[in-house]
Write a protein that holds these residues in place. Structure first.
Motif, short mmCIF file in Angstrom:
data_model
loop_
_atom_site.label_atom_id
_atom_site.label_comp_id
_atom_site.label_asym_id
_atom_site.label_seq_id
_atom_site.Cartn_x
_atom_site.Cartn_y
_atom_site.Cartn_z
N PRO A 258 37.01 8.88 -19.82
CA PRO A 258 37.05 9.49 -18.48
C PRO A 258 37.77 8.60 -17.46
CG PRO A 258 34.85 8.68 -18.94
CD PRO A 258 35.66 8.46 -20.19
N TYR A 259 39.07 8.81 -17.35
CA TYR A 259 39.88 7.96 -16.48
C TYR A 259 39.46 8.04 -15.02
CZ TYR A 259 43.11 6.19 -19.93
OH TYR A 259 43.65 5.52 -20.98
N TRP A 260 38.80 9.11 -14.59
CA TRP A 260 38.36 9.21 -13.20
C TRP A 260 37.36 8.10 -12.89
CZ3 TRP A 260 38.91 13.05 -16.70
CH2 TRP A 260 37.79 13.42 -17.47
N TYR A 261 36.53 7.74 -13.87
CA TYR A 261 35.60 6.63 -13.67
C TYR A 261 36.30 5.28 -13.79
CZ TYR A 261 31.96 10.18 -14.32
OH TYR A 261 31.17 11.29 -14.22
N ILE A 262 37.18 5.18 -14.76
CA ILE A 262 37.90 3.91 -14.96
C ILE A 262 38.73 3.56 -13.73
CG2 ILE A 262 39.75 2.83 -16.28
CD1 ILE A 262 38.63 4.38 -18.73
N ASP A 263 39.48 4.53 -13.23
CA ASP A 263 40.36 4.26 -12.09
C ASP A 263 39.56 3.92 -10.83
OD1 ASP A 263 42.40 4.83 -13.84
OD2 ASP A 263 42.90 6.77 -12.96
N THR A 264 38.43 4.58 -10.64
CA THR A 264 37.59 4.24 -9.49
C THR A 264 36.98 2.86 -9.68
OG1 THR A 264 37.14 6.60 -9.19
CG2 THR A 264 35.71 5.07 -8.02
N GLY A 265 36.70 2.48 -10.92
CA GLY A 265 36.26 1.10 -11.20
C GLY A 265 37.35 0.09 -10.88
N PHE A 266 38.62 0.44 -11.18
CA PHE A 266 39.73 -0.45 -10.79
C PHE A 266 39.72 -0.65 -9.28
CE2 PHE A 266 42.64 1.17 -14.48
CZ PHE A 266 42.08 0.26 -15.36
N ALA A 267 39.54 0.44 -8.54
CA ALA A 267 39.53 0.36 -7.07
C ALA A 267 38.39 -0.53 -6.60
CB ALA A 267 39.43 1.76 -6.47
N ALA A 268 37.22 -0.40 -7.25
CA ALA A 268 36.07 -1.23 -6.87
C ALA A 268 36.37 -2.71 -7.13
CB ALA A 268 34.82 -0.79 -7.64
N LEU A 269 37.01 -3.01 -8.27
CA LEU A 269 37.34 -4.40 -8.57
C LEU A 269 38.32 -4.97 -7.54
CD1 LEU A 269 37.15 -6.91 -10.31
CD2 LEU A 269 38.91 -5.93 -11.80
N LEU A 270 39.27 -4.17 -7.11
CA LEU A 270 40.20 -4.66 -6.08
C LEU A 270 39.44 -5.00 -4.80
CD1 LEU A 270 43.39 -2.49 -6.58
CD2 LEU A 270 43.06 -4.91 -7.11
N MET A 271 38.41 -4.22 -4.46
CA MET A 271 37.62 -4.56 -3.28
C MET A 271 36.84 -5.85 -3.49
SD MET A 271 36.26 -1.00 -1.59
CE MET A 271 35.85 -0.11 -3.09
#
Length: 200
Positions: free
Chosen positions: A116-129
């Protein structure tokens, strides 16, 4: 700060100085960095709820906190954070994007997705924060909202059904903290987790 130093210093911070708010321009930078995360098909299927007022933060903790199960010290430190950002993933944004002519999956089936890339990509965004917080001289902690509290969280903040919170991030200036007992495990060395050429 050099990027390598940002990565080296990143850790989950669980206690904050409640008297030092995060400046608005810093909050904006955290969010600007988050939306630069990669996303499949440039779907950008995320949404961020920013809670920086005391009433909103209190409402978050009331809605999202289960029985503490002995985690009172953890919760006390986390509740001192002057900023909470809740990243959400929108699966529909991905299914809609990949039904467009240049992708061509008109059936919108989730079975086409290996993960589920929608979760992975949002996790990427969280890591950038998380990394941006370190670069700004702040501490941050990513943690989950317990499944049994999701309905209460959604109701408290009017979160649309198509947006799934993947967790929450507290942000603020660090205060003296207790080391997590989990850190006693130590970091696994690269030779235990890296394979080159083939797995075995």
């Amino acid at each position: 700060m050099e990027f390598a130093e940002v990565v080296r210093r990143r850790r989950m911070v669980r206690n904050y100085d409640p008297d030092r708010p995060v400046p608005p321009e810093v909050v904006d930078r955290l969010l600007d960095h988050a939306i630069r995360a990669p996303s499949a098909g440039f779907s950008q299927g995320w949404g961020f709820l920013v809670l920086d007022g005391p009433e909103d933060r209190d409402r978050f903790w009331a809605a999202a906190t289960p029985d503490t199960d002995g985690r009172d010290r953890w919760l006390a430190g986390m509740r001192r954070a002057p900023l909470i950002i809740v990243p959400h993933a929108n699966r529909s944004a991905y299914l809609d994007r990949y039904a467009e002519p240049d992708k061509g999956w008109a059936d919108r089936s989730t079975e086409r997705w290996p993960v589920p890339y929608w979760y992975i990509d949002t996790g990427f965004a969280a890591l950038l924060m998380l990394l941006s917080a370190v670069d700004e001289g702040l501490g941050a902690c990513f943690f989950g909202i317990p499944p049994q509290r999701l309905d209460d969280y959604r109701a408290a903040f009017g979160v649309p059904a198509e947006y799934d919170p993947i967790g929450a991030i507290t942000v603020g200036y660090r205060a003296p903290d207790h080391r997590s007992p989990s850190l006693r495990r130590g970091r696994r060395p690269a030779e235990e987790v890296v394979r080159r050429g083939r797995w075995s």
